[in-house]
Design a protein around this motif. Structure first.
Motif, short mmCIF file in Angstrom:
data_model
loop_
_atom_site.label_atom_id
_atom_site.label_comp_id
_atom_site.label_asym_id
_atom_site.label_seq_id
_atom_site.Cartn_x
_atom_site.Cartn_y
_atom_site.Cartn_z
N MET A 1 0.85 -1.15 0.02
CA MET A 1 -0.09 0.06 0.20
C MET A 1 0.93 1.18 -0.16
N LYS A 2 1.97 1.11 -0.62
CA LYS A 2 2.70 2.51 -0.73
C LYS A 2 2.26 3.40 -1.62
N TRP A 3 1.21 3.32 -2.45
CA TRP A 3 0.35 4.19 -3.04
C TRP A 3 -0.33 5.06 -1.88
N LEU A 4 -0.72 4.54 -0.88
CA LEU A 4 -1.48 5.26 -0.10
C LEU A 4 -0.65 6.35 0.72
N ASN A 5 0.65 5.80 1.11
CA ASN A 5 1.66 6.71 1.79
C ASN A 5 1.99 7.78 0.72
N ALA A 6 1.90 7.58 -0.37
CA ALA A 6 2.21 8.51 -1.32
C ALA A 6 1.28 9.66 -1.53
N VAL A 7 0.00 9.14 -1.74
CA VAL A 7 -1.34 9.98 -1.52
C VAL A 7 -1.29 10.88 -0.43
N ILE A 8 -0.96 10.12 0.85
CA ILE A 8 -1.09 11.20 1.90
C ILE A 8 -0.16 12.06 2.06
N GLY A 9 1.02 11.88 1.61
CA GLY A 9 2.28 12.67 1.41
C GLY A 9 2.06 13.97 0.63
N LYS A 10 1.40 13.60 -0.65
CA LYS A 10 1.21 14.77 -1.33
C LYS A 10 0.00 15.60 -0.85
N LEU A 11 -1.07 15.07 -0.13
CA LEU A 11 -2.03 15.95 0.83
C LEU A 11 -1.52 16.78 1.61
N LEU A 12 -0.35 16.20 2.48
CA LEU A 12 0.09 16.95 3.46
C LEU A 12 0.95 18.10 3.05
N LEU A 13 1.75 17.82 2.02
CA LEU A 13 2.43 18.71 1.11
C LEU A 13 1.58 20.03 0.79
#
Length: 321
Positions: A1-13
Motif C-alpha cells: 500500500m505504498k501508493w496510499l502513503n504517497a497520496v497522504i504525503g502529497k496531501l500533507l505537502l
C-alpha cells in the motif's frame, strides 16, 4: 500500500507540512498506518469471520475430541488461529471446552494460540515484515502453543480448575446451527463492526506510539536498549509487554517503528507475543477460572517460550530479512 502513503504525503505537502520535519513525518506515519491497518483489519475480519462461521465452539470441540496426544494439542492450536482476536475473548471458549471434558493440555494449546496467532495477524505481518518473517512468527507461535499445552497435560493439574467448571460438564454454549450464505455474510459484517469498535482505540494508541518512536526517539537509543548491544533485550521486551493490554493489531505499528529504528527482530516479536498472550486483564480473568499453581505454570511456560523464541529469531534474523 505504498501508493496510499504517497497520496497522504502529497496531501500533507499541499497543506504546507514539511514531511522531513518530526511533526510532518509523525502525522504522515499516523495517518498512513491508521488507514492501512484499519482497512486491512476490516477486510480480514470479514473474511476470517466467514471462515469462523463454519467453526463455532461446539463444532471445534467435536473436532478436537477426535484426536489424542500431541496431535490433539496441534489441532487445538490450529483451531485457535480461526477463533477470537484477543486473549480475553478466548477465555470463555476455553472454559466451555474444559467443562465439555476436553483434555486440559488441548484447551491450553487453544488458549495460547488463539490471541498469539491468527489469520489476520499473518496477513498484516506479511504486509510489514514480509512472508518469511510472518510465516516464521506463526509457526513458532504454534510451536509454543503445542509444547505449552503438552507440558501442562503431563503435569496432571486438572484439580487446579475451578470447581464450577469441573463439576459442570456439558457442551460448549454455542451449538453449530445451519447457516445460509446470507446468515454467514451478516455474521461477518456484525463481527467487523464489533471488532472494529473493540480494537480501534488500541490501533490509534499503537500507531501514535509508533509515530513517536519513528520520528522522535533517536535510533541510537533503540539500538542500545533493544539492539545487539543489550543481550537482555528480549527479556526486557517480554517483561515490558506483559502488563500492557492490546491485541496483535495494536502492537504491529509499534513493532514496525521499532524495526525501522534498529531493534532486533526477535526482541520485537517477543514483545508482541507477550502483549497479546499475557496481558494483565486476561490473566485477571483466568485467575477466576484456574488455581494459582496452574496460573503460575501457564505464565511461566508462556514467558520462557516467548523469550526462547525471541533469541531464536535474533539468531536467524539474517536468514529472514
Amino acid at each position: 500500500m505504498k501508493w496510499l502513503n504517497a497520496v497522504i504525503g502529497k496531501l500533507l505537502l499541499m497543506v504546507g507540512l514539511d514531511l522531513e520535519s518530526r511533526i510532518g513525518g509523525s502525522i504522515q506515519f499516523f495517518l498512513y498506518d491508521t488507514m492501512k491497518i484499519t482497512g486491512l483489519l476490516c477486510v480480514l475480519i470479514f473474511l476470517i469471520s466467514y471462515i469462523q462461521s463454519f467453526f463455532p465452539p461446539e463444532r471445534s470441540r467435536k473436532i478436537m475430541g477426535r484426536f489424542h496426544g500431541i496431535g490433539a494439542n496441534a489441532v487445538g492450536a490450529l483451531l485457535g488461529t480461526v477463533t477470537p482476536f484477543c486473549s480475553c475473548s478466548s477465555i470463555p471458549i476455553f472454559m466451555g471446552f474444559t467443562s465439555a471434558g476436553l483434555p486440559l493440555g488441548v484447551t491450553f494449546s487453544f488458549l495460547i494460540s488463539s490471541p498469539m496467532v491468527d489469520l489476520g495477524s499473518l496477513v498484516l505481518l506479511i504486509s510489514i515484515f514480509g512472508v518469511k518473517i510472518a510465516v516464521a512468527y506463526v509457526v513458532l507461535g504454534l510451536v509454543i502453543a503445542v509444547i505449552g499445552g503438552t507440558l501442562i497435560e503431563h503435569l496432571h493439574m486438572e484439580d487446579q480448575i475451578a470447581d464450577f467448571i469441573r463439576h459442570n460438564p456439558g457442551k460448549v454454549d454455542i451449538e453449530s446451527p445451519h447457516l445460509t450464505v446470507k446468515d454467514r455474510l451478516l455474521y461477518s459484517k456484525d463481527q467487523v463492526v464489533f471488532t472494529f469498535k473493540k480494537v480501534f482505540l488500541y490501533i490509534l494508541i499503537g500507531v501514535a506510539i509508533g509515530a513517536v518512536i519513528h520520528n522522535w526517539i533517536p535510533e541510537g537509543w533503540v539500538e542500545t536498549v533493544l539492539g545487539d548491544n543489550n543481550p537482555f533485550g528480549v527479556i526486557l521486551a517480554t517483561l515490558v509487554g506483559i502488563p500492557m493490554y492490546a491485541d496483535i493489531f495494536g502492537t504491529i505499528p509499534i513493532a514496525e517503528a521499532l524495526f525501522t529504528k534498529g531493534a532486533l527482530l526477535g526482541t520485537i516479536l517477543s514483545f508482541m507475543m507477550a502483549v497479546t498472550t499475557l496481558s494483565l486483564p486476561s490473566l485477571t480473568m483466568l485467575k477466576n477460572v484456574i488455581q494459582p499453581k496452574l496460573l503460575g505454570t501457564f505464565i511461566a511456560i508462556c514467558t520462557v517460550g516467548i523469550i526462547l523464541v525471541g533469541y531464536v529469531f535474533n539468531a536467524i534474523a539474517h536468514l529472514l530479512v
